[in-house]
Design a protein around this motif. Structure first.
Motif, PDB file in Angstrom:
ATOM      1  N   THR A 119       9.262   9.638   0.074  1.00  0.00           N
ATOM      2  CA  THR A 119      10.561  10.564  -0.247  1.00  0.00           C
ATOM      3  C   THR A 119      11.065  11.931   0.194  1.00  0.00           C
ATOM      4  O   THR A 119       9.946  12.482   0.569  1.00  0.00           O
ATOM      5  CB  THR A 119      10.982  10.200  -1.892  1.00  0.00           C
ATOM      6  N   ASP A 120      11.847  11.637  -0.231  1.00  0.00           N
ATOM      7  CA  ASP A 120      13.127  12.902   0.223  1.00  0.00           C
ATOM      8  C   ASP A 120      12.973  14.075  -0.431  1.00  0.00           C
ATOM      9  O   ASP A 120      11.765  13.777  -1.352  1.00  0.00           O
ATOM     10  CB  ASP A 120      14.175  13.037   1.055  1.00  0.00           C
ATOM     11  N   GLY A 121      13.182  15.388  -0.757  1.00  0.00           N
ATOM     12  CA  GLY A 121      13.503  16.155  -1.640  1.00  0.00           C
ATOM     13  C   GLY A 121      14.709  16.130  -2.687  1.00  0.00           C
ATOM     14  O   GLY A 121      14.094  16.717  -3.647  1.00  0.00           O
ATOM     15  N   MET A 143      14.952  15.414  -6.092  1.00  0.00           N
ATOM     16  CA  MET A 143      14.124  15.694  -7.741  1.00  0.00           C
ATOM     17  C   MET A 143      13.943  14.554  -8.787  1.00  0.00           C
ATOM     18  O   MET A 143      12.985  14.528  -9.112  1.00  0.00           O
ATOM     19  CB  MET A 143      14.688  17.398  -8.127  1.00  0.00           C
ATOM     20  N   ALA A 144      15.406  13.951  -8.810  1.00  0.00           N
ATOM     21  CA  ALA A 144      14.871  12.711  -9.160  1.00  0.00           C
ATOM     22  C   ALA A 144      13.947  12.177  -9.412  1.00  0.00           C
ATOM     23  O   ALA A 144      13.359  11.298  -9.588  1.00  0.00           O
ATOM     24  CB  ALA A 144      16.503  12.137  -9.199  1.00  0.00           C
ATOM     25  N   TYR A 145      13.679  11.856  -8.043  1.00  0.00           N
ATOM     26  CA  TYR A 145      12.099  10.961  -7.805  1.00  0.00           C
ATOM     27  C   TYR A 145      11.010  10.966  -7.975  1.00  0.00           C
ATOM     28  O   TYR A 145      10.240  10.524  -8.768  1.00  0.00           O
ATOM     29  CB  TYR A 145      12.617  10.582  -5.826  1.00  0.00           C
ATOM     30  N   ASP A 146      10.967  12.694  -8.473  1.00  0.00           N
ATOM     31  CA  ASP A 146       9.813  13.435  -8.718  1.00  0.00           C
ATOM     32  C   ASP A 146       9.564  12.683 -10.514  1.00  0.00           C
ATOM     33  O   ASP A 146       7.944  12.050 -10.820  1.00  0.00           O
ATOM     34  CB  ASP A 146       9.518  15.009  -9.223  1.00  0.00           C
ATOM     35  N   GLU A 147      10.895  13.245 -10.747  1.00  0.00           N
ATOM     36  CA  GLU A 147      10.569  12.228 -12.462  1.00  0.00           C
ATOM     37  C   GLU A 147      10.373  11.098 -12.097  1.00  0.00           C
ATOM     38  O   GLU A 147       9.802  10.515 -13.356  1.00  0.00           O
ATOM     39  CB  GLU A 147      12.265  13.255 -13.993  1.00  0.00           C
ATOM     40  N   ALA A 148      11.706  10.559 -12.438  1.00  0.00           N
ATOM     41  CA  ALA A 148      11.952   8.888 -12.289  1.00  0.00           C
ATOM     42  C   ALA A 148       9.989   8.254 -11.793  1.00  0.00           C
ATOM     43  O   ALA A 148      10.190   7.435 -12.909  1.00  0.00           O
ATOM     44  CB  ALA A 148      12.979   8.557 -11.055  1.00  0.00           C
ATOM     45  N   ARG A 156       0.991  -1.377  -0.341  1.00  0.00           N
ATOM     46  CA  ARG A 156      -0.388  -0.318   0.033  1.00  0.00           C
ATOM     47  C   ARG A 156       0.900   1.365   0.179  1.00  0.00           C
ATOM     48  O   ARG A 156       0.787   2.471  -0.582  1.00  0.00           O
ATOM     49  CB  ARG A 156      -0.921   0.127   1.327  1.00  0.00           C
ATOM     50  N   GLN A 157       1.799   1.030   1.047  1.00  0.00           N
ATOM     51  CA  GLN A 157       2.885   2.243   0.637  1.00  0.00           C
ATOM     52  C   GLN A 157       3.861   2.238   0.976  1.00  0.00           C
ATOM     53  O   GLN A 157       4.816   1.348   1.847  1.00  0.00           O
ATOM     54  CB  GLN A 157       2.349   3.599   2.660  1.00  0.00           C
ATOM     55  N   ILE A 158       4.725   2.671   0.033  1.00  0.00           N
ATOM     56  CA  ILE A 158       6.449   2.727   0.327  1.00  0.00           C
ATOM     57  C   ILE A 158       6.935   4.005   1.072  1.00  0.00           C
ATOM     58  O   ILE A 158       6.920   4.889   0.090  1.00  0.00           O
ATOM     59  CB  ILE A 158       7.200   2.180  -1.050  1.00  0.00           C
ATOM     60  N   GLN A 159       8.182   3.725   1.777  1.00  0.00           N
ATOM     61  CA  GLN A 159       8.784   5.037   2.094  1.00  0.00           C
ATOM     62  C   GLN A 159      10.430   4.931   1.497  1.00  0.00           C
ATOM     63  O   GLN A 159      11.169   3.403   1.369  1.00  0.00           O
ATOM     64  CB  GLN A 159       9.110   4.944   3.338  1.00  0.00           C
ATOM     65  N   ALA A 160      10.250   5.159   0.799  1.00  0.00           N
ATOM     66  CA  ALA A 160      11.917   5.641   0.206  1.00  0.00           C
ATOM     67  C   ALA A 160      12.602   6.535   0.302  1.00  0.00           C
ATOM     68  O   ALA A 160      12.821   7.218   0.426  1.00  0.00           O
ATOM     69  CB  ALA A 160      11.647   5.840  -1.854  1.00  0.00           C
ATOM     70  N   ALA A 210       5.169  11.629  -3.441  1.00  0.00           N
ATOM     71  CA  ALA A 210       4.951  12.692  -1.872  1.00  0.00           C
ATOM     72  C   ALA A 210       6.081  13.030  -1.903  1.00  0.00           C
ATOM     73  O   ALA A 210       6.896  12.281  -1.668  1.00  0.00           O
ATOM     74  CB  ALA A 210       3.868  12.528  -0.523  1.00  0.00           C
ATOM     75  N   MET A 211       7.281  14.574  -0.942  1.00  0.00           N
ATOM     76  CA  MET A 211       7.864  14.153  -0.900  1.00  0.00           C
ATOM     77  C   MET A 211       7.860  14.937   0.175  1.00  0.00           C
ATOM     78  O   MET A 211       6.830  16.079   0.437  1.00  0.00           O
ATOM     79  CB  MET A 211       8.621  14.517  -2.193  1.00  0.00           C
ATOM     80  N   LEU A 212       8.071  14.234   1.468  1.00  0.00           N
ATOM     81  CA  LEU A 212       8.467  14.566   2.815  1.00  0.00           C
ATOM     82  C   LEU A 212      10.136  15.466   2.874  1.00  0.00           C
ATOM     83  O   LEU A 212      11.133  15.069   3.267  1.00  0.00           O
ATOM     84  CB  LEU A 212       8.326  14.067   4.375  1.00  0.00           C
ATOM     85  N   ILE A 213       9.888  16.745   2.970  1.00  0.00           N
ATOM     86  CA  ILE A 213      11.140  18.404   3.081  1.00  0.00           C
ATOM     87  C   ILE A 213      11.182  18.171   4.095  1.00  0.00           C
ATOM     88  O   ILE A 213      10.613  18.845   5.088  1.00  0.00           O
ATOM     89  CB  ILE A 213      10.935  18.828   1.502  1.00  0.00           C
ATOM     90  N   LYS A 214      11.639  18.126   5.099  1.00  0.00           N
ATOM     91  CA  LYS A 214      12.489  18.273   6.247  1.00  0.00           C
ATOM     92  C   LYS A 214      13.188  19.991   6.277  1.00  0.00           C
ATOM     93  O   LYS A 214      13.571  20.400   5.717  1.00  0.00           O
ATOM     94  CB  LYS A 214      13.277  17.686   7.144  1.00  0.00           C
TER      95      LYS A 214
END
Length: 135
Positions: A109-111, A113-118, A25-29, A130-134
């Motif tokens: 994921t974290d911030g 940007m390669a995650y977004d395009e990938a 259901r949910q993955i944290q990467a 979604a991105m969790l940016i600290k």
């Protein structure tokens, strides 16, 4: 004791690589920084130049519910490695006869940007990302 740890590590890697048809259901990467032989800033100063020495990033995907390691990849913090990492995850998920995911996936994921395009390339609209940016 070192032999036992090595055997367990090899078994875990083999298990992760053979895993298929997961309903997640949910993955944290995330990615972890490390280095091979020497840190990147010291590669040029090595007495004997070694191919592959320097910085390496370990991408890691964990099922949020079970804490099962869904996938990993060693590489750089670049689009090509993020895409290959996501593709390796998608290849392990359960799909229907049309090749579509059987369960909608959420990826956090974290911030990087390669995650977004990938994510767009590999999952398109089959996954919520979604991105969790600290701060």
């Amino acid at each position: 004791m070192a032999k036992l740890a090595s055997d367990v590590g090899e078994m875990a890697i083999r298990h992760i690589s053979r895993t298929r048809r997961l309903r997640v259901r949910q993955i944290q990467a995330d990615e972890l920084w490390s280095f091979v032989k020497v840190k990147q800033k010291n590669v040029a100063r090595q007495k004997v130049q070694e191919v592959g020495a320097g910085t390496v990033w370990t991408y890691l995907a964990i099922c949020s519910d079970t804490k099962f390691i869904v996938g990993y990849r060693l590489g750089a913090r670049k689009l090509a490695d993020a895409r290959a990492f996501y593709q390796s995850i998608r290849d392990k998920l359960e799909v229907d006869e049309n090749g579509q995911l059987t369960q909608r996936l959420e990826i956090l994921t974290d911030g990087l940007m390669a995650y977004d395009e990938a994510g767009e390339i590999v999952f398109g609209d089959e996954a919520d990302r979604a991105m969790l940016i600290k701060q």
